[in-house]
Design an enzyme around this catalytic site. Sequence first.
Site, short mmCIF file in Angstrom:
data_model
loop_
_atom_site.label_atom_id
_atom_site.label_comp_id
_atom_site.label_asym_id
_atom_site.label_seq_id
_atom_site.Cartn_x
_atom_site.Cartn_y
_atom_site.Cartn_z
N GLU A 82 0.82 -1.22 0.00
CA GLU A 82 0.00 0.00 0.00
C GLU A 82 0.86 1.27 0.00
O GLU A 82 0.40 2.34 0.41
CB GLU A 82 -0.94 0.02 1.21
CG GLU A 82 -1.88 -1.16 1.30
CD GLU A 82 -2.91 -1.20 0.18
OE1 GLU A 82 -2.89 -0.31 -0.70
OE2 GLU A 82 -3.74 -2.13 0.18
N HIS A 100 -2.87 2.04 8.63
CA HIS A 100 -3.87 1.24 7.91
C HIS A 100 -4.08 -0.06 8.64
O HIS A 100 -3.13 -0.80 8.89
CB HIS A 100 -3.39 0.99 6.47
CG HIS A 100 -4.20 -0.05 5.74
ND1 HIS A 100 -5.58 -0.09 5.78
CD2 HIS A 100 -3.82 -1.09 4.95
CE1 HIS A 100 -6.01 -1.10 5.04
NE2 HIS A 100 -4.96 -1.72 4.54
N HIS A 102 -6.76 -3.65 9.45
CA HIS A 102 -7.83 -4.55 9.01
C HIS A 102 -8.66 -4.94 10.23
O HIS A 102 -9.05 -6.10 10.39
CB HIS A 102 -7.26 -5.81 8.36
CG HIS A 102 -6.57 -5.57 7.06
ND1 HIS A 102 -5.97 -6.58 6.33
CD2 HIS A 102 -6.35 -4.43 6.35
CE1 HIS A 102 -5.42 -6.07 5.22
NE2 HIS A 102 -5.64 -4.78 5.22
N HIS A 162 -12.51 -4.13 3.34
CA HIS A 162 -11.05 -4.14 3.43
C HIS A 162 -10.55 -3.73 4.81
O HIS A 162 -9.89 -4.51 5.50
CB HIS A 162 -10.47 -3.22 2.35
CG HIS A 162 -8.98 -3.24 2.24
ND1 HIS A 162 -8.31 -2.92 1.07
CD2 HIS A 162 -8.00 -3.50 3.14
CE1 HIS A 162 -7.01 -3.01 1.27
NE2 HIS A 162 -6.80 -3.35 2.53
#
Length: 221
Positions: A82, A100, A102, A162
Amino acid sequence: MTGAADPAVLTEALRRELCATGRLLAAAGLVTGTSGNLSARLGELVVVTPAGVALDALEPDDCPVLDLAGNRLAGTLDPTSETSLHLGVYRTTFAGAAVHTHSRDAVAVASVRTELPPLHYTALALGGTVRVAPYATYGTPELAESVLTALDGKSAALMANHGALAIGPDLTRARDNAELLEWLCGVYIRASQLGEPRVLTEAELVAVIERSARPWRPEGT
């Protein structure tokens, strides 16, 4: 390069902080295994987590150092898939760090909603309503563009089916925002199980902003 001009020297402390933040996120359950990634900016340099390494097992030397164009200046491991998203954050915002995840509740909400409405006034720390970026394959320019659009004017965005992205002026604030977003998603899920959640109105949110801007005084004075 040597001495003060060496990116590895300039970013040594930031690489250590990235590893410490990764361990905190794993301990909080916001990432599992090799999922999720982090970055932090120092001037024209960006430190990112590597691809394929669990965030709770990171060592400082594992973390690549890039310039804003994505060229690797230090580190032997490949940067996160990413990377284009992280670099896009620094090209389009004033953020100093990006997280980021999950995380479970964020993924759940992002799989059924197009936005996360403000059920609690702490959502103001993220910009109020949190948008959900449309789904795109991970690591693609399409995903980066989608998330950056959803992030516009906000401190966090959800990513359909996501996960989530949170930003801040530094890693501590970006991590705090990621944890807050996960909490807000959990509140939404639990409220939805009880009935139709009551969403705070714009007037109510404005009142909170105005209240927080006023100096505190004891009642009756």
